[in-house]
Design a protein around this motif. Structure first.
Motif, short mmCIF file in Angstrom:
data_model
loop_
_atom_site.label_atom_id
_atom_site.label_comp_id
_atom_site.label_asym_id
_atom_site.label_seq_id
_atom_site.Cartn_x
_atom_site.Cartn_y
_atom_site.Cartn_z
N PHE A 195 0.82 -1.21 0.00
CA PHE A 195 0.00 0.00 0.00
C PHE A 195 0.86 1.27 0.00
CE2 PHE A 195 -3.03 -3.03 1.98
CZ PHE A 195 -4.11 -2.84 1.13
N SER A 196 2.14 1.14 -0.20
CA SER A 196 3.04 2.29 -0.14
C SER A 196 2.60 3.39 -1.10
CB SER A 196 4.47 1.86 -0.49
OG SER A 196 4.94 0.91 0.44
N GLY A 197 2.42 4.60 -0.55
CA GLY A 197 2.06 5.75 -1.36
C GLY A 197 0.65 5.73 -1.91
N ARG A 198 -0.18 4.79 -1.48
CA ARG A 198 -1.52 4.65 -2.04
C ARG A 198 -2.56 5.39 -1.19
NH1 ARG A 198 -1.66 2.06 -6.97
NH2 ARG A 198 -3.62 1.01 -6.47
N LEU A 199 -3.66 5.75 -1.81
CA LEU A 199 -4.84 6.29 -1.13
C LEU A 199 -5.79 5.12 -0.92
CD1 LEU A 199 -5.43 9.56 -3.23
CD2 LEU A 199 -4.01 9.25 -1.19
N VAL A 200 -6.12 4.81 0.33
CA VAL A 200 -6.87 3.59 0.64
C VAL A 200 -8.17 3.95 1.36
CG1 VAL A 200 -6.81 1.35 1.80
CG2 VAL A 200 -4.70 2.33 0.88
N GLY A 201 -9.26 3.37 0.91
CA GLY A 201 -10.53 3.49 1.61
C GLY A 201 -10.84 2.18 2.32
N VAL A 202 -11.21 2.25 3.58
CA VAL A 202 -11.56 1.06 4.36
C VAL A 202 -13.00 1.20 4.82
CG1 VAL A 202 -11.05 -0.34 6.39
CG2 VAL A 202 -9.18 0.80 5.17
N ILE A 203 -13.84 0.23 4.45
CA ILE A 203 -15.23 0.24 4.88
C ILE A 203 -15.39 -0.78 6.00
CG2 ILE A 203 -17.63 -0.16 4.20
CD1 ILE A 203 -16.91 0.65 1.38
N GLY A 204 -15.75 -0.30 7.19
CA GLY A 204 -15.95 -1.18 8.33
C GLY A 204 -15.00 -0.87 9.46
N THR A 205 -15.48 -1.06 10.69
CA THR A 205 -14.64 -0.83 11.87
C THR A 205 -14.85 -1.95 12.90
OG1 THR A 205 -16.36 0.64 12.76
CG2 THR A 205 -14.48 1.69 11.64
N GLY A 206 -15.09 -3.17 12.41
CA GLY A 206 -15.18 -4.33 13.28
C GLY A 206 -13.80 -4.90 13.57
N SER A 207 -13.76 -6.14 14.06
CA SER A 207 -12.50 -6.73 14.52
C SER A 207 -11.42 -6.77 13.45
CB SER A 207 -12.76 -8.14 15.06
OG SER A 207 -13.57 -8.09 16.22
N SER A 208 -11.78 -7.12 12.22
CA SER A 208 -10.76 -7.19 11.16
C SER A 208 -10.20 -5.82 10.86
CB SER A 208 -11.37 -7.81 9.89
OG SER A 208 -11.83 -9.12 10.12
N ALA A 209 -11.07 -4.82 10.78
CA ALA A 209 -10.61 -3.46 10.50
C ALA A 209 -9.75 -2.93 11.63
CB ALA A 209 -11.82 -2.54 10.29
N VAL A 210 -10.13 -3.24 12.87
CA VAL A 210 -9.37 -2.79 14.03
C VAL A 210 -7.92 -3.26 13.93
CG1 VAL A 210 -9.08 -3.23 16.51
CG2 VAL A 210 -11.30 -2.50 15.61
N GLN A 211 -7.70 -4.47 13.43
CA GLN A 211 -6.35 -4.99 13.28
C GLN A 211 -5.66 -4.45 12.03
OE1 GLN A 211 -7.06 -9.26 13.40
NE2 GLN A 211 -6.73 -9.32 15.61
#
Length: 554
Positions: A195-211
């Motif tokens: 993900f170096s230098g990338r713009l990243v969108g993350v959908i979700g804030t459950g256990s997987s996202a927390v890690q």
């Protein structure tokens, strides 16, 4: 070490060159669907008792959850010394864990080691997904078809498909139009994702996202996190394990494991017997502070009434909310990250760096309103009337829990009735092991068993050993079929609902209720009465000659 098999080939079968006809179906005493920790032990157990058994696995390797979930930061929330098999003392003593909480790669190596050690590979078909399973009442067997063309005729079919194995990929409008890379935490690529230098969108804030979020943020140029519901996150306080600590635990394994079996969830930490309301608030905070500093999901075991009394639960809520305010420097962001629901009604998440990640200048939090995600567009997504741009999209949207993997197989029981139809209003099982109308079909850690509310390893072992003993009983007594009686199943479902209704688990929309999957019935799926009472009930049922089951000789 056993040779790792070529997927689709049955040991001993003939495969003549130039012959287009499919081989005859393979006849088995038991077919096991899945080669995670449940499937591996089930295969080992049945082979040891003289049954012809085979496991089929959709992945190209064993490990189940830990084969698929390779996202950055993936780690178990049960301590490694207790997230392991107990059935073989030599295995327990020989394996060396490196961290207090094991990472995905280490758990996967452990699963592969088990398959090597017990030479399970020749009886596992990899890259083989079960498409359908149909009960043949005349022959009293299951006819199972796979996507490879391989077919099985099995006296019993055992679903070791896992509680958190069917990835929930939301049907966002425009998702197929996104121009960048799309990842799901539950189906992460096997190669390293940069993900170096990338713009990243993350959908979700459950256990997987927390890690995953803290790990992605260390590489990416920017991470935009889209949050539907804020999560309670407690620290794991993970650390390396030294040899002396491991040796001490291994020397005391029998007593430690015996004590764990007496706890609600089979964990090493028992629930305290004192009420949170029976002590002054400052004393309660001191107790919670010690649990916080120790780390782990035992945080909620600090007082016995956190899961039952709203006033007691608020003390734990307030403690974590204060920790969020102390950690997150921007008050507005801290407020957005602060949960408002009962703590524990959704799965508690472990994460050492989650809240601190939002102090980074390259991490932005976007709370979603009632309308949620508007649509995915080629360069990002729209939400709340705003457009957000990014190169990569990470779906941390969890799983179709407990029933999802079974629902994706066309399972048909007596009279051709589909399991999906039988469970239209929610899953109905007796002891989480079998369902009326589906003879000789067993489920490991199914709905109506403690499963996801417990330490999965001893829970899996309990089910495997119960099923193996049941199959031995059927064989020794020349019994052709076993199936739960409808009245016994109804009574168990009613009992499970009654026990759950007395807790605070119903107070929010969670995947325990199937609330994360549109159209899924809202039913509290795991049994919340605790491991000791559940195991006592299962033992009594078996000891009475399988009370509540219909046994058909033949």
């Amino acid at each position: 070490m056993g040779a790792r098999n070529t997927p689709g080939l049955v040991p001993g079968a003939s495969h003549d060159e130039g012959v287009d006809a499919m081989p005859e179906p393979t006849r088995l005493d038991a077919l096991i669907v899945g080669a995670g920790f449940a499937g591996l032990y089930m295969l080992h157990k049945l082979r040891g008792t003289g049954f012809a058994a085979r496991a089929v696995e959709a992945g190209s390797g064993v490990g189940g959850t830990w084969y698929w979930n390779r996202y950055p930061g993936a780690r178990c929330d049960v301590e490694s010394m207790f997230y392991c098999y107990q059935f073989d003392d030599a295995l327990s003593q020989d394996w060396e864990w490196t961290e207090r909480y094991p990472a995905q790669a280490e758990i996967l190596r452990y699963a592969e080691h088990v398959a090597d050690r017990f030479e399970l590979w020749p009886d596992i078909s990899l890259n083989t997904r079960v498409a359908s399973a149909a009960w043949d009442g005349d022959e009293a067997l299951w006819r199972v078809a796979t996507d490879t063309g391989e077919e099985f005729l099995a006296r019993s079919c055992i679903m070791a498909t896992g509680c958190l194995s069917a990835a929930n990929r939301p049907d966002f409008a425009g998702l197929d139009d996104f121009a960048g890379r799309v990842f799901h935490t539950g189906r992460w690529p096997h190669e390293t994702v940069d993900f170096s230098g990338r713009l990243v969108g993350v959908i979700g804030t459950g256990s997987s996202a927390v890690q995953a979020i803290p790990e992605i943020a260390r590489e990416a140029a920017r991470v935009t996190v889209f949050q539907r519901t804020a999560s309670y996150v407690v620290p794991a306080n993970n650390r390396p394990l030294d040899a002396a600590e491991q040796a001490d635990i291994k020397a005391r394994y029998p007593e430690l494991r015996a004590a764990a079996r007496k706890t609600f969830g089979g964990f090493a930490v028992a629930i305290a017997q004192q009420s949170a309301l029976a002590v002054p608030e400052d004393e309660c905070r001191e107790t919670l502070a010690r649990a916080w500093d120790h780390g782990g999901i035992g945080f909620l075991n600090s007082y016995r009434d956190f899961g039952f009394d709203e006033a007691a639960n608020r003390r734990a809520q307030d403690f974590v909310r204060q920790k969020i305010r102390e950690t997150v420097r921007d008050p507005e962001t801290a407020e957005k990250l602060t949960p408002r629901h009962v703590i524990g009604c959704k799965r508690l998440s472990l994460g050492d760096d989650y809240y601190a990640a939002f102090n980074r200048p390259n991490v932005e939090l976007v709370p979603l309103g009632e309308d949620g995600i508007g649509r995915i567009v080629p360069g990002g997504l729209t939400a709340g009337g705003e457009e957000y741009r990014f190169d990569d999209l990470v779906l941390a949207t969890g799983f179709d829990a407990m029933t999802g993997a079974l629902a994706r197989i066309d399972i048909r029981g007596r009279g051709g009735r589909a399991l999906a139809e039988a469970w239209r209003a929610g899953p109905r099982m007796y002891l989480g092991l079998m369902s009326n109308g589906f003879p000789n079909l067993f489920t490991i850690t199914g709905p109506g068993s403690p499963s996801v509310l417990s330490n999965m390893m001893p829970t899996i072992e309990h089910h495997v050993e119960w099923i193996a003993a049941c199959l031995e009983y059927l064989r020794d007594n020349r019994i052709r079929e076993i199936e739960p009686r409808l009245e016994a199943q109804d009574a168990w479902v009613e009992h499970g609902n009654e026990v759950a209704s007395k807790t605070l688990r119903y107070n929010c929309s969670s995947w325990y209720l199937g609330a994360n999957v549109p159209g899924k019935p809202r039913v509290f799926m795991p049994y919340i009465g605790g491991m000791p009472s559940y195991m006592k009930k299962c033992a009594a049922v078996a000891a009475s000659g399988y009370e509540g089951f219909e046994l058909t000789p033949g």
